[in-house]
Motif scaffolding. Sequence first.
Motif, PDB file in Angstrom:
ATOM      1  N   VAL A 236      32.487  41.476  38.820  1.00 35.62           N
ATOM      2  CA  VAL A 236      33.851  41.102  39.201  1.00 35.62           C
ATOM      3  C   VAL A 236      34.568  42.393  39.581  1.00 35.62           C
ATOM      4  O   VAL A 236      34.655  43.331  38.781  1.00 35.62           O
ATOM      5  CB  VAL A 236      34.592  40.399  38.050  1.00 35.62           C
ATOM      6  CG1 VAL A 236      35.998  40.010  38.485  1.00 35.62           C
ATOM      7  CG2 VAL A 236      33.820  39.174  37.590  1.00 35.62           C
ATOM      8  N   ARG A 237      35.054  42.456  40.823  1.00 37.63           N
ATOM      9  CA  ARG A 237      35.665  43.672  41.346  1.00 37.63           C
ATOM     10  C   ARG A 237      37.182  43.633  41.226  1.00 37.63           C
ATOM     11  O   ARG A 237      37.790  42.562  41.165  1.00 37.63           O
ATOM     12  CB  ARG A 237      35.277  43.868  42.815  1.00 37.63           C
ATOM     13  CG  ARG A 237      33.772  43.962  43.053  1.00 37.63           C
ATOM     14  CD  ARG A 237      33.191  45.243  42.486  1.00 37.63           C
ATOM     15  NE  ARG A 237      31.755  45.361  42.750  1.00 37.63           N
ATOM     16  CZ  ARG A 237      31.028  46.407  42.413  1.00 37.63           C
ATOM     17  NH1 ARG A 237      31.617  47.432  41.816  1.00 37.63           N
ATOM     18  NH2 ARG A 237      29.732  46.437  42.653  1.00 37.63           N
ATOM     19  N   SER A 238      37.771  44.823  41.235  1.00 39.90           N
ATOM     20  CA  SER A 238      39.233  44.914  41.127  1.00 39.90           C
ATOM     21  C   SER A 238      39.923  44.704  42.471  1.00 39.90           C
ATOM     22  O   SER A 238      41.146  44.605  42.531  1.00 39.90           O
ATOM     23  CB  SER A 238      39.628  46.273  40.551  1.00 39.90           C
ATOM     24  OG  SER A 238      39.107  47.323  41.359  1.00 39.90           O
ATOM     25  N   GLY A 239      39.132  44.638  43.548  1.00 39.30           N
ATOM     26  CA  GLY A 239      39.675  44.373  44.876  1.00 39.30           C
ATOM     27  C   GLY A 239      38.630  43.685  45.732  1.00 39.30           C
ATOM     28  O   GLY A 239      37.467  43.535  45.327  1.00 39.30           O
TER      29      GLY A 239
ATOM     30  N   SER B  15      33.175  48.275  47.156  1.00 33.27           N
ATOM     31  CA  SER B  15      33.588  49.655  46.869  1.00 33.27           C
ATOM     32  C   SER B  15      34.633  49.736  45.762  1.00 33.27           C
ATOM     33  O   SER B  15      34.879  50.814  45.213  1.00 33.27           O
ATOM     34  CB  SER B  15      34.134  50.305  48.145  1.00 33.27           C
ATOM     35  OG  SER B  15      35.273  49.595  48.619  1.00 33.27           O
ATOM     36  N   TYR B  16      35.238  48.611  45.435  1.00 32.29           N
ATOM     37  CA  TYR B  16      36.240  48.607  44.370  1.00 32.29           C
ATOM     38  C   TYR B  16      35.555  48.678  43.008  1.00 32.29           C
ATOM     39  O   TYR B  16      34.407  48.224  42.835  1.00 32.29           O
ATOM     40  CB  TYR B  16      37.102  47.340  44.446  1.00 32.29           C
ATOM     41  CG  TYR B  16      38.104  47.345  45.574  1.00 32.29           C
ATOM     42  CD1 TYR B  16      39.396  47.812  45.387  1.00 32.29           C
ATOM     43  CD2 TYR B  16      37.749  46.874  46.842  1.00 32.29           C
ATOM     44  CE1 TYR B  16      40.318  47.803  46.420  1.00 32.29           C
ATOM     45  CE2 TYR B  16      38.659  46.860  47.885  1.00 32.29           C
ATOM     46  CZ  TYR B  16      39.938  47.332  47.670  1.00 32.29           C
ATOM     47  OH  TYR B  16      40.846  47.334  48.691  1.00 32.29           O
TER      48      TYR B  16
ATOM     49  N   TRP C 220      36.068  37.331  50.350  1.00 29.29           N
ATOM     50  CA  TRP C 220      36.117  37.548  48.895  1.00 29.29           C
ATOM     51  C   TRP C 220      37.157  36.611  48.302  1.00 29.29           C
ATOM     52  O   TRP C 220      38.252  36.466  48.851  1.00 29.29           O
ATOM     53  CB  TRP C 220      36.475  39.001  48.573  1.00 29.29           C
ATOM     54  CG  TRP C 220      35.356  39.956  48.864  1.00 29.29           C
ATOM     55  CD1 TRP C 220      34.935  40.380  50.089  1.00 29.29           C
ATOM     56  CD2 TRP C 220      34.517  40.590  47.894  1.00 29.29           C
ATOM     57  NE1 TRP C 220      33.877  41.240  49.964  1.00 29.29           N
ATOM     58  CE2 TRP C 220      33.601  41.395  48.625  1.00 29.29           C
ATOM     59  CE3 TRP C 220      34.439  40.566  46.508  1.00 29.29           C
ATOM     60  CZ2 TRP C 220      32.626  42.160  47.991  1.00 29.29           C
ATOM     61  CZ3 TRP C 220      33.479  41.334  45.876  1.00 29.29           C
ATOM     62  CH2 TRP C 220      32.579  42.109  46.616  1.00 29.29           C
ATOM     63  N   TYR C 221      36.792  35.992  47.183  1.00 28.21           N
ATOM     64  CA  TYR C 221      37.720  35.121  46.489  1.00 28.21           C
ATOM     65  C   TYR C 221      38.420  35.898  45.379  1.00 28.21           C
ATOM     66  O   TYR C 221      37.775  36.647  44.618  1.00 28.21           O
ATOM     67  CB  TYR C 221      36.997  33.929  45.856  1.00 28.21           C
ATOM     68  CG  TYR C 221      36.474  32.905  46.841  1.00 28.21           C
ATOM     69  CD1 TYR C 221      37.177  32.599  48.011  1.00 28.21           C
ATOM     70  CD2 TYR C 221      35.283  32.227  46.581  1.00 28.21           C
ATOM     71  CE1 TYR C 221      36.691  31.655  48.899  1.00 28.21           C
ATOM     72  CE2 TYR C 221      34.794  31.275  47.467  1.00 28.21           C
ATOM     73  CZ  TYR C 221      35.500  30.996  48.636  1.00 28.21           C
ATOM     74  OH  TYR C 221      35.025  30.062  49.516  1.00 28.21           O
ATOM     75  N   GLN C 222      39.699  35.707  45.294  1.00 27.52           N
ATOM     76  CA  GLN C 222      40.424  36.182  44.113  1.00 27.52           C
ATOM     77  C   GLN C 222      40.318  35.070  43.074  1.00 27.52           C
ATOM     78  O   GLN C 222      40.696  33.928  43.342  1.00 27.52           O
ATOM     79  CB  GLN C 222      41.894  36.471  44.438  1.00 27.52           C
ATOM     80  CG  GLN C 222      42.650  37.085  43.266  1.00 27.52           C
ATOM     81  CD  GLN C 222      44.114  37.353  43.604  1.00 27.52           C
ATOM     82  OE1 GLN C 222      44.665  36.729  44.514  1.00 27.52           O
ATOM     83  NE2 GLN C 222      44.736  38.270  42.887  1.00 27.52           N
TER      84      GLN C 222
ATOM     85  N   LYS D 207      41.434  36.719  32.609  1.00 27.64           N
ATOM     86  CA  LYS D 207      41.192  37.868  33.473  1.00 27.64           C
ATOM     87  C   LYS D 207      41.306  37.443  34.937  1.00 27.64           C
ATOM     88  O   LYS D 207      41.139  36.273  35.284  1.00 27.64           O
ATOM     89  CB  LYS D 207      39.794  38.446  33.217  1.00 27.64           C
ATOM     90  CG  LYS D 207      39.621  39.061  31.826  1.00 27.64           C
ATOM     91  CD  LYS D 207      40.315  40.387  31.732  1.00 27.64           C
ATOM     92  CE  LYS D 207      40.045  41.089  30.423  1.00 27.64           C
ATOM     93  NZ  LYS D 207      40.689  42.423  30.379  1.00 27.64           N
ATOM     94  N   MET D 208      41.540  38.432  35.800  1.00 25.79           N
ATOM     95  CA  MET D 208      41.603  38.193  37.233  1.00 25.79           C
ATOM     96  C   MET D 208      40.799  39.264  37.943  1.00 25.79           C
ATOM     97  O   MET D 208      40.771  40.428  37.522  1.00 25.79           O
ATOM     98  CB  MET D 208      43.052  38.199  37.723  1.00 25.79           C
ATOM     99  CG  MET D 208      43.225  37.838  39.207  1.00 25.79           C
ATOM    100  SD  MET D 208      42.968  39.232  40.336  1.00 25.79           S
ATOM    101  CE  MET D 208      44.440  40.200  40.007  1.00 25.79           C
TER     102      MET D 208
END
Length: 629
Positions: A48-51, A55-56, A89-91, A101-102
């Motif tokens: 799970v990426r922060s953006g 690369s996040y 990409w889905y948020q 969490k997000m």
Amino acid sequence: MTHSSAKPNRIKRILSAFLAVLLLASLVLPVLGSVGEDAYVNDDAINVRSGPGASYSSVQFGKSKAIRLYRGQYVKIIATEKGPDGASWYQIVFTYNGYTKMGYMRSDFVTRIGDDSAYQAYLTEQGFPKTYQPYLRALHAASGGQWTFVAYHTGLKWSDALENESTLGRALIHGNYGTALRSTAPGAYDSKTGQWKEYEPDWYAASRQTVAYYLDPRSYLTDGTCIAFEQLSGGEDVTHAQLKKVLADCAWATDAIIDEFIKAGSQEELEKAKQTELKRLRSEGKTEAADRLEAVTVSGVSPIFLAVKARSEIGTSSTKNATGYLLSDGKKYYNFFNIGAYGGSDPNYNGILYAQSKGWDTSYKALLGGAWFIFRNYIEAGQDTQYLQRFNLTPQYTYAYQYATDITYAYQGGWSTYESYVKNGLADTALTFSVPILENMPAVTKLPTSAQEDEYTPDPDPEPDPDPKPDPDPKPDPDPDPEPPTTYDYVSGLKLRLSDSYLSGFTLGTPVKTLIAQIKAVNPDAAVTVTDGSGKAVSDSALVSTGQVLTIRDAAGTYTYTCVVYGDANGDGRIAATDLLAVKKHILGVRTLTGAYARAAQLSGSKIAATSLLAIKKHILGTTPIVQK
């Protein structure tokens, strides 16, 4: 008549705040509302990426562990963005160890659940609470409809189950998990020295919050850990090749032993074990026990379950438990499941002595004896899942005859079995899960952390632009925003002591009405109720007693405590001969004290022993009063 913009703006703010609260509450409960789309993760170990891009950085748990989600994890899609590589990409918003969490996940790793109204109707018909259903829908969809979830209504109150399972010494946590999950209750932790008691080498008492998380069935419904609810009988179709993959990294798993696992779990061999035990019982004149056993219908025990259990119990390296432990009688003994391996400085040796007492002097005798032990003591009694073997919520011997003190036993066992199923291509086969439901469960339980864990909170909509032509004489807002409620420290205000939700320090002989008055002196607006162990309200004239539940409700929230009066082991608010009798019965094993009653009898350290009897006797005689600490 002039038009005022204050009221419409006020309504917009209320609606905006309402939508934000709705999204947050829906994930915390976690009953999801209309904001976003229901979906699930369709593969294992996905970052799970922060953006929106690889690369996040990864979203963190505990500020050090990168979060990865696994197949079947329920998520909520709240936005779609294009990454630097052009990929979608889905948020997503999700729960992890109970925390909201997000983060972002590439869209090909997320699948929308779609219209599953028929399955939702099935879950409702089964009686699954709303807090279970999003996760069950995701797991069912991820399995292609192969996994069937059946509700097991225990009829037990959550508070009673947590009280029993939190008894000191009943739930242990390994030292590898750190100190955040350990209990700081008296007897488990010495606040003067900063030392925790080791119940076994490097095993410590788990805190009440830790027990709550692992007791909560919903903690297992985020991914393949739900295999902890799989019914364990059967497994006749398992092959040598499949089991060899399960035990591939076990140095002790020879081809011969793999075949013995399959044979030992078969209904035919277990029926032979039944006949052997019947013969023994009748030869010893135990006719009644033999007659009860005669009526038992034997089923097989899943060889994959047996193999996974052996791996978790004795490890993967070469071990004498599997290759033979030589004892002084000149024979080697085997114990693949560490049955009887508890207590003392060398629990494993105790398990070997148990094997000797059972005559397990070959690997097959140990495997068949272990499979029969598991069937006889757990599956036959209704503890037909790994979860129920750890938490006995069945009507027979409730809270007793639990396979392990390790609080993570079912959780780790479920995940290990899932990994084995994935390796063997069994994850998409038809499986049936029996999922327990307790009454009056909390909205959510969270795994304790050593520091404050960051959680996702949706941002409310921005304030609308001011009216370009404001009303020259606007009417005042009739409903100003309220001030945050005052928080009261009732424990300190009453000079009491709180540990693991147990409240102590009451003056012996305090009437309930006096306690209520003391609380009202701290906060006159507080609503106070005191109930007994069965949930019935006690009279104002009753004495504050061990086992009573004190509930305080005020504008800031609800606070629930279990009362402990030291020396009052029978829960009548007094220290008398009846308490001596209760402690004596506990020591003799006639009637075990648990929960608050056990804590009330721990008057010298963490044990209930002769010193407890002596302390109560001295109190009754008036020589040394028991201190309400």
